[in-house]
Write a protein that holds these residues in place. Sequence first.
Motif, PDB file in Angstrom:
ATOM      1  N   ASP A 118     -11.952   2.199  -0.443  1.00 19.46           N
ATOM      2  CA  ASP A 118     -12.556   1.192  -0.165  1.00 19.46           C
ATOM      3  C   ASP A 118     -14.301   1.215  -0.542  1.00 19.46           C
ATOM      4  OD1 ASP A 118     -10.537  -0.548   0.984  1.00 19.46           O
ATOM      5  OD2 ASP A 118     -11.132   0.252   2.992  1.00 19.46           O
TER       6      ASP A 118
ATOM      7  N   HIS B 292      -5.030   0.300  -3.264  1.00 20.09           N
ATOM      8  CA  HIS B 292      -3.651   0.540  -2.784  1.00 20.09           C
ATOM      9  C   HIS B 292      -2.538   1.127  -3.888  1.00 20.09           C
ATOM     10  CE1 HIS B 292      -4.356  -1.918   1.167  1.00 20.09           C
ATOM     11  NE2 HIS B 292      -5.203  -1.175   1.205  1.00 20.09           N
TER      12      HIS B 292
ATOM     13  N   ASP C 280      -4.439  -5.291  -3.396  1.00 23.82           N
ATOM     14  CA  ASP C 280      -5.653  -4.547  -2.968  1.00 23.82           C
ATOM     15  C   ASP C 280      -6.171  -3.400  -4.058  1.00 23.82           C
ATOM     16  OD1 ASP C 280      -7.337  -2.594  -1.734  1.00 23.82           O
ATOM     17  OD2 ASP C 280      -7.078  -3.590   0.201  1.00 23.82           O
TER      18      ASP C 280
ATOM     19  N   ASP D  67     -12.552  -6.342   0.344  1.00 27.23           N
ATOM     20  CA  ASP D  67     -12.033  -5.598   1.284  1.00 27.23           C
ATOM     21  C   ASP D  67     -12.580  -3.960   1.265  1.00 27.23           C
ATOM     22  OD1 ASP D  67     -10.792  -4.464   3.598  1.00 27.23           O
ATOM     23  OD2 ASP D  67      -8.985  -4.443   2.700  1.00 27.23           O
TER      24      ASP D  67
ATOM     25  N   LYS E   4       0.905  -1.302  -0.030  1.00 23.70           N
ATOM     26  CA  LYS E   4       0.043  -0.155   0.100  1.00 23.70           C
ATOM     27  C   LYS E   4       0.698   1.254  -0.037  1.00 23.70           C
ATOM     28  CE  LYS E   4      -3.724   2.177   2.677  1.00 23.70           C
ATOM     29  NZ  LYS E   4      -4.810   2.029   3.716  1.00 23.70           N
TER      30      LYS E   4
ATOM     31  N   ASP F 164      -7.301   4.744  -0.917  1.00 17.88           N
ATOM     32  CA  ASP F 164      -7.940   3.523  -0.657  1.00 17.88           C
ATOM     33  C   ASP F 164      -9.301   3.886   0.153  1.00 17.88           C
ATOM     34  OD1 ASP F 164      -7.912   1.014   0.226  1.00 17.88           O
ATOM     35  OD2 ASP F 164      -6.913   1.235   2.353  1.00 17.88           O
TER      36      ASP F 164
HETATM   37 MN    MN Z   1      -6.925  -0.862   2.222  1.00 13.67          MN
END
Ligand code: MN
Length: 431
Positions: free
Chosen positions: A292, A258, A255, A328, A222, A290
């Motif tokens: 999400d 990231h 991810d 995630d 990340k 990030d």
């Molecule tokens: Mn994250």
Amino acid sequence: MTTHFEIDDAFIAEQNQQAKPWVQEDYDHLAGQLQRRNVDIEDLIAKARAFRVSVPSWGVGTGGTRFARFAGPGEPRDIYEKLEDCGAIFKLVRSTPAVSLHIPWDQPDNAATVRDSARMRGLHFDAMNSNTFQDQPGKLSYKFGSLTHPDAAVRRQAIAHNLECIEIGKALGSKAHTVWIGDGGNFPGQQHFRRALERYLQSMREIYDALPDDWRLFIEHKFYEPAFYSTVINDWGTSYYCARELGPKAFCLVDLGHHAPNVNIEMIVARLIQFGKLAGFHFNDSKYGDDDLDSGSIKPFQLFLIFNELVDAELNHLANFNPAYMLDQSHNVTDPIESLMLSAVELTRACVQAHLVDRAALADAQEKCDPLMALEALKHAFRADVSPILAMARERAGGAIDPIATYRASCYRRHKAEERPAKQSVAAGIV
Ligand code: MN
Ligand code: RM4
Ligand code: MN
């Protein structure tokens, strides 16, 4: 004893009855269209039914930002209630039989009971996630790092925590461990870059050595946050270097949130596949960092292009290609169950669309240096509305044709609000 409300199969079937005629109509129409492209719709149904993505236990609670958390009604208060919600998601979409746990957020009081409670719902456990980015009462502080902290005692504590996660995972039947660290610096000069990475490797070697033979270790990179100037595992290159240094059980986890904006993530995925080091994914979507956000909500074409790489690798039976798919996400303004269901659907959509790519036409265009037709081969698949395939696949697996409508009609959230009176909480951030 309180009885816990569940969405039952008969209710799902009843709801499906109402939607079935139009799905069938759309399905038949699509089958005809696909036939003209020499595609058997049943092959795509099989792909949709085979698709699996794990749900993060932390995703079923309302998330939050640095500023506030707006708790919703009937939020799960412990791991058992989280499993209940994961069970509801699984029932409706049928593609999410595994749960990824975060320790100590989901510290099990009794592994056997937790395992049984999952099994009862047809669930099992995917990768474990350690947490050395938050302090725990009575423990040394991670304010200035964990696995890379200058103080060996802090590093030892962080290593021990990861070993504990593996032990818990063993008891729960997990087969992978994901390490994401918040270690880094907020100011130039704060951290010696090389020394920090050396310490990371030293610490990770101990974790790697404790890994059972049939487990995999996932390294998650990340590029910023919570450290705002530099992070120790900042990108896939560093992650790849570490995975190679550690050995064959170590892989690189991607991810989607990231990476810096505009980074070509599908290409990173292709590189990791080529090097036999792709661990899998934390799926989410993002506009700035990030964030999400829900998968497929911001950049659905990027998601498709990532799946295009994954399907290409699958069809070519590449070595060491066994990616773990996990969500995630942090759901701040939606019902987390609804977001997770739709996200699972969007991932399946991208996967099915990627299977629709005419790979011979794509390869031909590539070899003939015809960029326009190469793009068109991808766009042709991406433009297809495969929703009837997804709906039919769910229905055949016992899930809901329309997961959101069925979920809302069941009044699951209202039932849970009654069963789970809220705990007082004013905390910001992900729970
Ligand atoms: Mn994250
Ligand atoms: C991090 C990273 C980790 C997740 C935590 C909560 O940004 O994505 O995977 O466990 O957030
Ligand atoms: Mn993640």
